[in-house]
Design a protein around this motif. Structure first.
Motif, PDB file in Angstrom:
ATOM      1  N   ASN A   1      81.981  -2.862  20.559  1.00 33.76           N
ATOM      2  CA  ASN A   1      83.498  -3.119  20.766  1.00 33.76           C
ATOM      3  C   ASN A   1      84.212  -2.758  19.477  1.00 33.76           C
ATOM      4  O   ASN A   1      83.605  -3.019  18.432  1.00 33.76           O
ATOM      5  N   TRP A   2      85.654  -2.193  19.297  1.00 31.21           N
ATOM      6  CA  TRP A   2      86.292  -2.121  18.391  1.00 31.21           C
ATOM      7  C   TRP A   2      87.177  -3.457  18.224  1.00 31.21           C
ATOM      8  O   TRP A   2      88.371  -3.510  18.909  1.00 31.21           O
ATOM      9  N   ASP A   3      86.401  -4.612  17.835  1.00 34.09           N
ATOM     10  CA  ASP A   3      86.727  -5.904  18.212  1.00 34.09           C
ATOM     11  C   ASP A   3      87.407  -6.296  16.843  1.00 34.09           C
ATOM     12  O   ASP A   3      87.955  -7.647  16.753  1.00 34.09           O
ATOM     13  N   GLY A   4      87.679  -5.673  15.802  1.00 34.81           N
ATOM     14  CA  GLY A   4      88.263  -6.267  14.497  1.00 34.81           C
ATOM     15  C   GLY A   4      88.959  -4.925  13.964  1.00 34.81           C
ATOM     16  O   GLY A   4      89.056  -3.642  14.340  1.00 34.81           O
ATOM     17  N   TYR A   5      89.754  -5.116  12.909  1.00 30.94           N
ATOM     18  CA  TYR A   5      90.583  -3.997  12.361  1.00 30.94           C
ATOM     19  C   TYR A   5      90.045  -3.156  11.404  1.00 30.94           C
ATOM     20  O   TYR A   5      88.727  -3.590  10.624  1.00 30.94           O
ATOM     21  N   ALA A   6      90.174  -1.847  11.689  1.00 32.22           N
ATOM     22  CA  ALA A   6      89.222  -0.815  10.631  1.00 32.22           C
ATOM     23  C   ALA A   6      90.446   0.544  11.077  1.00 32.22           C
ATOM     24  O   ALA A   6      91.459   0.304  10.847  1.00 32.22           O
ATOM     25  N   GLU A   7      89.732   1.574  10.740  1.00 33.15           N
ATOM     26  CA  GLU A   7      90.458   2.761  10.791  1.00 33.15           C
ATOM     27  C   GLU A   7      91.141   3.247  12.054  1.00 33.15           C
ATOM     28  O   GLU A   7      91.759   4.542  12.141  1.00 33.15           O
ATOM     29  N   GLN A   8      91.163   2.392  13.170  1.00 37.97           N
ATOM     30  CA  GLN A   8      91.208   2.890  14.602  1.00 37.97           C
ATOM     31  C   GLN A   8      92.868   2.979  14.703  1.00 37.97           C
ATOM     32  O   GLN A   8      93.009   3.132  16.135  1.00 37.97           O
TER      33      GLN A   8
ATOM     34  N   LEU B   1      94.785 -10.417   2.579  1.00 34.17           N
ATOM     35  CA  LEU B   1      95.053  -9.367   3.805  1.00 34.17           C
ATOM     36  C   LEU B   1      94.082  -9.428   4.865  1.00 34.17           C
ATOM     37  O   LEU B   1      93.202 -10.282   4.915  1.00 34.17           O
ATOM     38  N   ILE B   2      94.654  -8.663   6.095  1.00 30.59           N
ATOM     39  CA  ILE B   2      93.560  -8.407   7.051  1.00 30.59           C
ATOM     40  C   ILE B   2      92.458  -7.781   6.812  1.00 30.59           C
ATOM     41  O   ILE B   2      92.813  -6.461   6.428  1.00 30.59           O
ATOM     42  N   TYR B   3      91.384  -7.965   6.628  1.00 35.57           N
ATOM     43  CA  TYR B   3      90.253  -7.259   6.084  1.00 35.57           C
ATOM     44  C   TYR B   3      89.429  -6.480   7.127  1.00 35.57           C
ATOM     45  O   TYR B   3      89.516  -6.744   8.540  1.00 35.57           O
ATOM     46  N   THR B   4      88.812  -5.559   6.894  1.00 34.44           N
ATOM     47  CA  THR B   4      87.688  -4.907   7.712  1.00 34.44           C
ATOM     48  C   THR B   4      86.406  -5.066   7.580  1.00 34.44           C
ATOM     49  O   THR B   4      86.133  -5.893   6.722  1.00 34.44           O
ATOM     50  N   TYR B   5      85.338  -4.925   8.498  1.00 34.77           N
ATOM     51  CA  TYR B   5      83.943  -5.413   8.466  1.00 34.77           C
ATOM     52  C   TYR B   5      83.391  -5.103   6.978  1.00 34.77           C
ATOM     53  O   TYR B   5      82.691  -5.912   6.531  1.00 34.77           O
ATOM     54  N   THR B   6      83.395  -3.857   6.535  1.00 32.69           N
ATOM     55  CA  THR B   6      82.603  -3.449   5.357  1.00 32.69           C
ATOM     56  C   THR B   6      83.555  -3.597   4.286  1.00 32.69           C
ATOM     57  O   THR B   6      82.955  -3.551   2.933  1.00 32.69           O
TER      58      THR B   6
END
Length: 398
Positions: free
Chosen positions: A167-174, A209-214
């Motif tokens: 799932n796209w369950d966190g913030y990223a490039e999406q 900040l709101i961070y991404t997985y990597t």
């Protein structure tokens, strides 16, 4: 060479990648290489960036408007009629000659979105048949099919063999996936899907900040190549542009702090993001804060120029100095299409390849920094405006 001249040349030579490394077959016309070492495979995301670069090339006089129009139209016709898809979503990696599935590649929601943003950009720029062909492709995408209704989130991916997974369950490039999805004229998703992914907050030094997985910089860059988030915030008050500024500065600080561990990392050589490396392609290079809990061991010291240059809209002065440093001090990093993908002094290694999405984020971000052209084109689009409005983006309060 002056800073602005280096960026101009990097942008021009990067465009040559997209214009030259392209399929001319009847079945696969307009498909663009994923990278220059794999001559048989196209990435649909690479095509999205390449399409978006065409208006820049026309306005700069690098190609004629008619040549740009013909390339855009014929490429979109290839995607409408020939490139393999399911319910409107395209295969991530396809064969250059015929647009059919390469390897056992996934049917990708994010890469479809990246392609669609390129199609939207040329459609809005040229109008006419280019725009109507974009609309044909966009209208076919069944966005609800890709939604996990139990979690009200996009699935991460889909393959014929596996079905849906993750799932796209966190913030990223999406972020573009939600704008396109809610604005669809035929198969829209509910705006609540945008608010269903978790916004985890972390800190590195002075930057919260709101961070991404990597913590890879591309995750803070890609949607911003097309959508101008500077002056808008969502219903929760989140300004994603400011968030990316903080992420970029945190990445810069982390690279400075890692100089004692890696020779390549320092004040003018930074920007950890997905890239080629001495061990092959790595999607997990990044900086804190991140869900991956990056430390010095989450990088091997490899630095890709696109990491910094793709963030020029966020920290322009730092990035200009960095691009000049690469040009003046790492001559082996420069080649036919400008900066090669990455280098690593500890390993005495320089990448031999150019990667489409890495060249593409540079072209678009340099242009947005210089003129705002891509933002100006895209933000006029009725679907983009509809998507932002339905999600609840408003002018940010200062």
């Amino acid at each position: 060479m002056k800073q602005n001249e280096i960026l101009e040349l990097e942008q021009r030579l990067s465009f040559n990648f997209f214009w030259n490394e392209v399929s001319q077959t009847d079945e696969g016309y307009g498909l663009i290489l994923d990278n220059t070492l794999e001559k048989s495979v196209s990435s649909i995301a690479s095509v999205g960036f390449g399409l978006s670069a065409i208006p820049i090339a026309v306005e700069r006089g690098w190609i004629s408007k008619n040549d740009g129009y013909q390339r855009a139209l014929k490429t979109l016709e290839t995607f409408r009629d020939r490139v393999e898809q399911k319910n409107g979503f395209f295969i991530h990696f396809v064969n250059m000659k015929d647009g059919k599935r390469a390897w056992k590649s996934e049917i990708s929601v994010i890469d479809t979105a990246l392609f669609l943003m390129g199609a939207l950009t040329v459609g809005e720029y040229f109008g006419g048949s280019v725009y109507s062909t974009f609309e044909d492709i966009y209208a076919r995408v069944d966005f609800p099919w890709y939604i996990d209704i139990k979690k009200n989130q996009y699935y991460m991916g889909y393959t014929y063999e596996r079905g849906f997974f993750g799932n796209w369950d966190g913030y990223a490039e999406q972020l573009i996936m939600y704008i396109l999805g809610v604005a669809s004229p035929t198969h829209s998703i509910d705006p609540s899907v945008y608010y269903s992914f978790e916004r985890k907050i972390g800190r590195y030094k002075d930057y919260e900040l709101i961070y991404t997985y990597t913590g890879s910089l591309f995750t803070y860059q890609f949607s911003h190549a097309w959508i101008d988030f500077k002056e808008i915030a969502d219903k929760d008050g989140v300004n994603w542009f400011e968030n990316s500024v903080k992420a970029t500065l945190a990445n810069w600080e982390f690279c400075k702090d890692m100089h004692d561990h890696y020779k390549t990392l320092h004040e003018k050589s930074w920007g950890l993001t997905a890239c080629d490396s001495p061990q092959g392609y790595r999607g997990d290079f990044g900086a804190p804060p991140s869900a991956n809990n990056n430390t010095q061991h989450k990088t091997d010291g490899t630095v890709p120029p696109c990491g910094a240059i793709g963030s020029i809209i966020f920290t322009p002065e730092i990035v200009e100095d960095t691009a000049k440093y690469y040009f003046d001090n790492v001559p082996e990093l420069w080649g036919e299409y400008g900066f090669k993908d990455a280098y690593n002094l500890d390993k005495s290694w320089v990448s031999k390849m150019y990667i489409g999405i890495d060249k593409g984020i540079e072209i678009l971000m340099i242009e947005n920094y210089k003129t705002g052209m891509i933002w100006d084109i895209v933000m006029k689009n009725k679907y983009v405006q509809k998507g932002l409005d339905l999600i609840g983006f408003k002018k940010a309060e200062r």
